[in-house]
Design a protein around this motif. Structure first.
Motif, PDB file in Angstrom:
ATOM      1  N   LEU A 170      15.444  -9.997   3.522  1.00  0.00           N
ATOM      2  CA  LEU A 170      14.288  -9.229   3.981  1.00  0.00           C
ATOM      3  C   LEU A 170      13.029 -10.079   3.829  1.00  0.00           C
ATOM      4  O   LEU A 170      12.605 -10.393   2.705  1.00  0.00           O
ATOM      5  CB  LEU A 170      14.124  -7.936   3.176  1.00  0.00           C
ATOM      6  N   GLU A 171      12.447 -10.463   4.941  1.00  0.00           N
ATOM      7  CA  GLU A 171      11.162 -11.146   4.894  1.00  0.00           C
ATOM      8  C   GLU A 171      10.111 -10.173   4.360  1.00  0.00           C
ATOM      9  O   GLU A 171      10.044  -9.012   4.794  1.00  0.00           O
ATOM     10  CB  GLU A 171      10.784 -11.621   6.303  1.00  0.00           C
ATOM     11  N   GLU A 172       9.285 -10.625   3.411  1.00  0.00           N
ATOM     12  CA  GLU A 172       8.330  -9.702   2.788  1.00  0.00           C
ATOM     13  C   GLU A 172       7.171 -10.471   2.141  1.00  0.00           C
ATOM     14  O   GLU A 172       7.362 -11.155   1.141  1.00  0.00           O
ATOM     15  CB  GLU A 172       9.038  -8.843   1.731  1.00  0.00           C
ATOM     16  N   PRO A 173       5.964 -10.365   2.694  1.00  0.00           N
ATOM     17  CA  PRO A 173       4.826 -11.053   2.085  1.00  0.00           C
ATOM     18  C   PRO A 173       4.238 -10.318   0.883  1.00  0.00           C
ATOM     19  O   PRO A 173       3.443 -10.895   0.141  1.00  0.00           O
ATOM     20  CB  PRO A 173       3.812 -11.119   3.230  1.00  0.00           C
ATOM     21  N   HIS A 174       4.615  -9.040   0.686  1.00  0.00           N
ATOM     22  CA  HIS A 174       4.033  -8.248  -0.393  1.00  0.00           C
ATOM     23  C   HIS A 174       5.161  -7.518  -1.141  1.00  0.00           C
ATOM     24  O   HIS A 174       5.467  -6.353  -0.864  1.00  0.00           O
ATOM     25  CB  HIS A 174       3.034  -7.238   0.160  1.00  0.00           C
ATOM     26  N   THR A 231       6.515 -12.995  -6.263  1.00  0.00           N
ATOM     27  CA  THR A 231       6.170 -12.270  -7.491  1.00  0.00           C
ATOM     28  C   THR A 231       6.023 -10.791  -7.167  1.00  0.00           C
ATOM     29  O   THR A 231       5.290 -10.415  -6.246  1.00  0.00           O
ATOM     30  CB  THR A 231       4.876 -12.821  -8.100  1.00  0.00           C
ATOM     31  N   LEU A 232       6.685  -9.957  -7.944  1.00  0.00           N
ATOM     32  CA  LEU A 232       6.698  -8.516  -7.704  1.00  0.00           C
ATOM     33  C   LEU A 232       5.375  -7.886  -8.145  1.00  0.00           C
ATOM     34  O   LEU A 232       4.864  -8.180  -9.228  1.00  0.00           O
ATOM     35  CB  LEU A 232       7.863  -7.891  -8.466  1.00  0.00           C
ATOM     36  N   ASN A 233       4.852  -7.015  -7.276  1.00  0.00           N
ATOM     37  CA  ASN A 233       3.678  -6.190  -7.594  1.00  0.00           C
ATOM     38  C   ASN A 233       2.446  -7.020  -7.939  1.00  0.00           C
ATOM     39  O   ASN A 233       1.618  -6.624  -8.776  1.00  0.00           O
ATOM     40  CB  ASN A 233       3.990  -5.229  -8.751  1.00  0.00           C
ATOM     41  N   ASP A 234       2.297  -8.153  -7.281  1.00  0.00           N
ATOM     42  CA  ASP A 234       1.149  -9.035  -7.517  1.00  0.00           C
ATOM     43  C   ASP A 234       0.431  -9.293  -6.195  1.00  0.00           C
ATOM     44  O   ASP A 234       0.836 -10.173  -5.424  1.00  0.00           O
ATOM     45  CB  ASP A 234       1.613 -10.350  -8.137  1.00  0.00           C
ATOM     46  N   PRO A 235      -0.641  -8.542  -5.903  1.00  0.00           N
ATOM     47  CA  PRO A 235      -1.331  -8.723  -4.624  1.00  0.00           C
ATOM     48  C   PRO A 235      -2.143 -10.009  -4.525  1.00  0.00           C
ATOM     49  O   PRO A 235      -2.690 -10.295  -3.453  1.00  0.00           O
ATOM     50  CB  PRO A 235      -2.273  -7.508  -4.561  1.00  0.00           C
ATOM     51  N   GLU A 238      -2.131  -0.878   0.876  1.00  0.00           N
ATOM     52  CA  GLU A 238      -3.476  -1.365   0.661  1.00  0.00           C
ATOM     53  C   GLU A 238      -3.586  -1.792  -0.798  1.00  0.00           C
ATOM     54  O   GLU A 238      -2.702  -1.479  -1.606  1.00  0.00           O
ATOM     55  CB  GLU A 238      -4.506  -0.278   0.991  1.00  0.00           C
ATOM     56  N   ILE A 239      -4.624  -2.521  -1.116  1.00  0.00           N
ATOM     57  CA  ILE A 239      -4.830  -2.969  -2.492  1.00  0.00           C
ATOM     58  C   ILE A 239      -5.993  -2.196  -3.086  1.00  0.00           C
ATOM     59  O   ILE A 239      -7.102  -2.194  -2.543  1.00  0.00           O
ATOM     60  CB  ILE A 239      -5.101  -4.488  -2.541  1.00  0.00           C
ATOM     61  N   VAL A 240      -5.723  -1.499  -4.188  1.00  0.00           N
ATOM     62  CA  VAL A 240      -6.728  -0.697  -4.877  1.00  0.00           C
ATOM     63  C   VAL A 240      -6.717  -1.096  -6.348  1.00  0.00           C
ATOM     64  O   VAL A 240      -5.678  -1.003  -7.012  1.00  0.00           O
ATOM     65  CB  VAL A 240      -6.438   0.813  -4.734  1.00  0.00           C
ATOM     66  N   ASP A 241      -7.865  -1.563  -6.836  1.00  0.00           N
ATOM     67  CA  ASP A 241      -7.987  -1.971  -8.241  1.00  0.00           C
ATOM     68  C   ASP A 241      -6.900  -2.975  -8.634  1.00  0.00           C
ATOM     69  O   ASP A 241      -6.302  -2.895  -9.705  1.00  0.00           O
ATOM     70  CB  ASP A 241      -7.927  -0.754  -9.169  1.00  0.00           C
ATOM     71  N   GLY A 242      -6.630  -3.903  -7.726  1.00  0.00           N
ATOM     72  CA  GLY A 242      -5.685  -4.966  -8.018  1.00  0.00           C
ATOM     73  C   GLY A 242      -4.227  -4.565  -7.966  1.00  0.00           C
ATOM     74  O   GLY A 242      -3.364  -5.331  -8.414  1.00  0.00           O
ATOM     75  N   GLU A 243      -3.926  -3.396  -7.394  1.00  0.00           N
ATOM     76  CA  GLU A 243      -2.544  -2.929  -7.301  1.00  0.00           C
ATOM     77  C   GLU A 243      -2.242  -2.470  -5.877  1.00  0.00           C
ATOM     78  O   GLU A 243      -3.119  -2.006  -5.154  1.00  0.00           O
ATOM     79  CB  GLU A 243      -2.296  -1.764  -8.260  1.00  0.00           C
ATOM     80  N   TYR A 244      -0.950  -2.600  -5.508  1.00  0.00           N
ATOM     81  CA  TYR A 244      -0.521  -2.080  -4.216  1.00  0.00           C
ATOM     82  C   TYR A 244      -0.486  -0.554  -4.254  1.00  0.00           C
ATOM     83  O   TYR A 244      -0.027   0.052  -5.235  1.00  0.00           O
ATOM     84  CB  TYR A 244       0.881  -2.575  -3.863  1.00  0.00           C
ATOM     85  N   ARG A 245      -0.948   0.056  -3.185  1.00  0.00           N
ATOM     86  CA  ARG A 245      -0.829   1.504  -3.001  1.00  0.00           C
ATOM     87  C   ARG A 245      -0.443   1.766  -1.545  1.00  0.00           C
ATOM     88  O   ARG A 245      -0.795   1.005  -0.646  1.00  0.00           O
ATOM     89  CB  ARG A 245      -2.166   2.213  -3.272  1.00  0.00           C
TER      90      ARG A 245
END
Length: 259
Positions: free
Chosen positions: A51-55, A130-134, A184-191
């Motif tokens: 699975l190609e995935e940039p995020h 890296t997981l969960n790192d925007p 989207e990125i909110v306060d440094g986290e994916y949402r």
């Protein structure tokens, strides 16, 4: 099992075509590439996916969490092809498993048994990023799955009711799916950008191997066909595995294509 699809068994198994929009090829092409492959032996059905995935994003960690509420990869199996009594497995980038049995599709008043488990299931996920790192951009993730034939039996059924290992020439109804949410990125986290308003609202993308014609994976008649072939058959993708006998191959055809 480590999520690395580079041993001999996997190298010789052919990839599916890249996934398409669940509604069909007339809809926009998926923004990211997804593909899968299948092999088997006398004990297991093996599924691999890329699975190609940039995020890379996943937070659901409890067994049988509703994994499709986040990005996931899914497998659907109907061994006898009658569109009844079929099996579903979902997995996310954390390796969280969600498996269930359905006696019939929801459109026919089917009920999902989430308490049912694939006994002896083995899975592994490998992340390329890296997981969960925007703060960075990732490459993707890989899934490796081994489903015991003995696990494929309805809830409460005796062991002898399990799916038998296939013979060369047997065909199963199968599909693979990927759920992908706008983030989207909110306060440094994916949402998620937003949640669905109701059951008919689909902010998420649904990409599949064999298109369903609508946003509904539970139409087994529209799944593709996997034909199990002997390891000696030309083009079978057969290779030596780690089990007592070599893994054998499979040929895959989307619904509506020649099989």
């Amino acid at each position: 099992m480590d999520g690395v699809l580079d041993d001999a068994a996997w190298r010789n198994a052919p990839w599916t075509e890249p996934f398409v929009d669940i509604r069909g090829e007339d809809w926009p092409e998926p923004a990211l590439t997804t593909r899968a492959k299948v092999t088997w032996d006398e004990r297991y059905l093996y599924v691999g996916a890329e699975l190609e995935e940039p995020h890379l994003w996943a937070t659901l960690a409890d067994r049988d969490a509703i994994v499709y509420h986040e990005h996931d990869f899914e497998v659907f199996l109907d061994p006898d092809g009658d569109a009844l009594a079929y099996y579903e497995l979902e997995i996310n980038a954390l390796g969280t498993e969600f498996d269930l049995f359905l006696d019939r599709p929801y459109s026919r008043k089917g009920k999902a048994n989430v308490g049912w488990d694939m006994q002896g299931l083995r899975t592994a996920v490998r992340l390329d990023g890296t997981l969960n790192d925007p703060s960075d951009e990732d490459a993707g993730w890989f899934v490796e799955i081994a489903i015991p034939w003995s696990a494929l039996r309805p809830p409460g059924a005796p062991p002898e009711a399990a799916a038998r290992p296939p013979r060369a020439g047997d065909t199963w109804r199968v599909n693979f799916s990927r759920v992908q949410w706008p983030l989207e990125i909110v306060d440094g986290e994916y949402r998620k950008e937003r949640e669905p308003r109701d059951w008919s609202d689909h902010p998420e993308a649904n990409w599949v191997w064999s298109p369903q014609g609508e946003i509904d994976m539970h139409i087994p008649e529209m799944w593709g066909a996997v034909r199990f072939v002997d390891s000696s058959e030309p083009g079978s993708g057969a290779a030596s595995g780690t089990s007592a006998r070599p893994r054998a191959g499979a040929t895959l055809a989307r619904e509506g294509t020649s099989r």
